[in-house]
Write an enzyme that holds these catalytic residues in place. Structure first.
Site, PDB file in Angstrom:
ATOM      1  N   GLU A 182      15.061  48.219-103.037  1.00 10.14           N
ATOM      2  CA  GLU A 182      16.010  48.762-104.006  1.00 10.14           C
ATOM      3  C   GLU A 182      17.288  47.941-104.046  1.00 10.14           C
ATOM      4  O   GLU A 182      18.287  48.294-103.403  1.00 10.14           O
ATOM      5  CB  GLU A 182      16.329  50.220-103.681  1.00 10.14           C
ATOM      6  CG  GLU A 182      15.169  51.162-103.942  1.00 10.14           C
ATOM      7  CD  GLU A 182      15.544  52.638-103.847  1.00 10.14           C
ATOM      8  OE1 GLU A 182      16.678  52.955-103.445  1.00 10.14           O
ATOM      9  OE2 GLU A 182      14.675  53.466-104.186  1.00 10.14           O
ATOM     10  N   GLU A 199       7.858  53.700-105.221  1.00  9.03           N
ATOM     11  CA  GLU A 199       8.423  54.805-104.435  1.00  9.03           C
ATOM     12  C   GLU A 199       8.927  55.884-105.376  1.00  9.03           C
ATOM     13  O   GLU A 199       9.584  55.599-106.371  1.00  9.03           O
ATOM     14  CB  GLU A 199       9.590  54.291-103.576  1.00  9.03           C
ATOM     15  CG  GLU A 199      10.230  55.376-102.727  1.00  9.03           C
ATOM     16  CD  GLU A 199      11.456  54.884-101.958  1.00  9.03           C
ATOM     17  OE1 GLU A 199      11.365  53.842-101.281  1.00  9.03           O
ATOM     18  OE2 GLU A 199      12.508  55.556-102.061  1.00  9.03           O
TER      19      GLU A 199
END
Ligand code: IDC
Length: 456
Positions: free
Chosen positions: A288, A380
């Site tokens: 991320e 995710e």
């Protein structure tokens, strides 16, 4: 390898080996466009158009117009912007590929519903009528490994590759992988054992096991050799069970992937060398990114991907996106920045993450929009808020998973662990007790995900 019923959706019924022939040609000293069929099935085909600049100087833009017979339509395009008017489909540059240097070319792809071939083609308004279009053969010997054919996900689907905006199996059929993510492997080693992975493969019917290796927070940076070995061992466990293994280089804080560039190069050189001969390894190079521009993320990807490709040329690579892999949305952007400036490699997908109680309609709308031009993978997601904790938002989770099913976007759920937080699938204490079985150890989130995975 254990046998079990595969749960991967297979949407394309028959595929033939690529047949590629140039159909349209224009006079020299102008632009030319060649149309070729890449693969076809019983109700459609994938084609590529290559625009070549045969002039002695660069051109700054281009336009291709294809006319299709009634009953046949263009379903999607990539590396070009598509506009539809009746039976004519107009393709203009995606943004980054408008300029073509002298003698250069650019290609775009399209998926066509129906079997009709173009009846007319214009490049920059110049007609190329009068050409013929050989029909590709449609195979009747369909490989069609339906879910009921049995076998493990990897046994059925083999080496994957990106096909247009989707992920395809070894037969060129679109596949949607569904599975679970570990929590940080530095924190929950007792959750990833022979027994838990048997359960995940055989009872949950997971196609995919994401291995989250945090880089900071007592992760890789504290013991590179040790964490590389842990990841390798878990890849072997997934392989033994016929699951796809997603290697997650879990950067989070700091959010600039460049902070870990040298670590990433070292790590991915080692794991890609070790697993190069396997068919089931997918590389996620930056969990991320946050607080950095897409250009900085792309710059990182353009340095890490060649390291992987040097060892494992056909491995699919997934690149994190701006704003905690929100396609930029969580930092006020959107996916256009990627469409206009994709990473400099093929066989690449882009990550999108969501937490269902926090990320709703505006994120879903952007995913649907982006999916028309970018290969996406939800590496995710959580059923709860972005903190990883709180109550399960069943309605939003269902809306998300229905959307992903419709778009055939693969996903991995955070987390297959017994962390004391709402996103964990297992109740606290499950892992140390080795209680991997039944439904009484499942949390609300775990029960929802297990049902969803078992449904195929
Ligand atoms: C969370 C974990 C939590 C841990 C925290 C810090 O659930 O136990 O304390 O990380 O490392 C992400 C991240 C993922 C987060 C998760 C939930 O990829 O590492 O895990 N999340 O906050 N992005 C959005 C949410």
């Amino acid at each position: 390898m254990k046998r079990r019923t595969g749960s991967i959706l297979v949407t394309v019924l028959a595929v033939v080996a690529a047949s590629s022939a140039a159909f349209f040609a224009l006079p020299a000293s102008a632009e030319t466009a060649a149309f070729s069929v890449q693969s076809s099935w019983n109700n459609g085909y994938q084609a590529q158009v290559t625009v070549t600049n045969d002039r002695s100087s660069a051109i700054s833009t281009w336009k291709v117009e294809l006319t299709l017979p009634a009953g046949t339509s263009v379903n999607q395009a990539w590396n070009a912007t598509l506009a539809t008017g009746g039976n004519t489909y107009t393709f203009t540059p995606a943004g980054w590929n408008a300029t073509i240097p002298a003698g250069g070319s650019t290609s775009f792809g399209l998926i066509v519903n129906g079997s009709g071939r173009p009846t007319a083609c214009l490049v920059n308004g110049v007609s190329c009528t009068g050409t013929t279009t050989p029909s590709p053969t449609v195979s009747s010997a369909s490989p069609n490994p339906s879910p009921s054919a049995g076998g493990t996900p990897v046994g059925v689907n083999g080496q994957l590759r990106v096909c247009g905006t989707k992920l395809c199996n070894q037969h060129g059929q679109v596949v949607q992988l569904k599975g679970m993510s570990t929590h940080g492997i530095q924190w929950f080693p007792s959750c990833y054992t022979d027994a838990s992975l048997d359960w995940l493969a055989d009872d949950w019917n997971a196609d995919l096991f994401r291995i989250s290796m945090y880089v900071q927070e007592q992760g890789y940076e504290t013991d590179p050799a040790g964490f590389t070995a842990k990841v390798n061992a878990l890849v072997e466990e997934a392989t033994e069970r016929g699951m796809y293994a997603l290697i997650d280089f879990h950067i989070l804080t700091p959010g600039d992937p460049a902070f870990n560039l040298e670590r990433a190069k070292t790590f991915f050189a080692q794991v890609s060398a070790r697993h190069a001969d396997k068919k089931n390894v997918i590389y996620e190079i930056a969990n991320e990114p946050n607080g950095v521009s897409w250009a900085q993320i792309k710059n990182y990807a353009d340095q890490v991907i060649p390291v992987i490709r040097a060892n494992d040329p056909d491995g699919v690579v997934i690149v994190g996106t701006r704003g905690w892999s929100s396609l930029g949305v969580s930092e006020g952007g959107n996916s256009s920045e990627i469409v206009n400036n994709p990473v400099s490699a093929a066989n690449v997908m882009y990550a999108f993450h969501f937490y269902a109680a926090s990320h709703k309609d505006n994120y879903r709308a952007e995913v649907e929009r982006a999916a028309a031009s970018l290969p996406l993978f939800v590496t995710e997601f959580g059923t709860v808020t972005y903190t990883g904790d709180g109550a399960v938002d069943t309605a939003s989770t269902s809306a998300w998973l229905d959307l992903l099913d419709r778009l055939k976007i693969g996903y991995a759920n955070w987390t297959f662990s017994d962390a004391a937080e709402g996103s964990a699938a297992l109740k606290p204490g499950t892992c140390n007790a080795g209680a991997f079985g039944g439904t009484s150890v499942l949390t609300e989130s775990g029960a929802l995900l297990r049902n969803r995975l078992r449904a195929g």
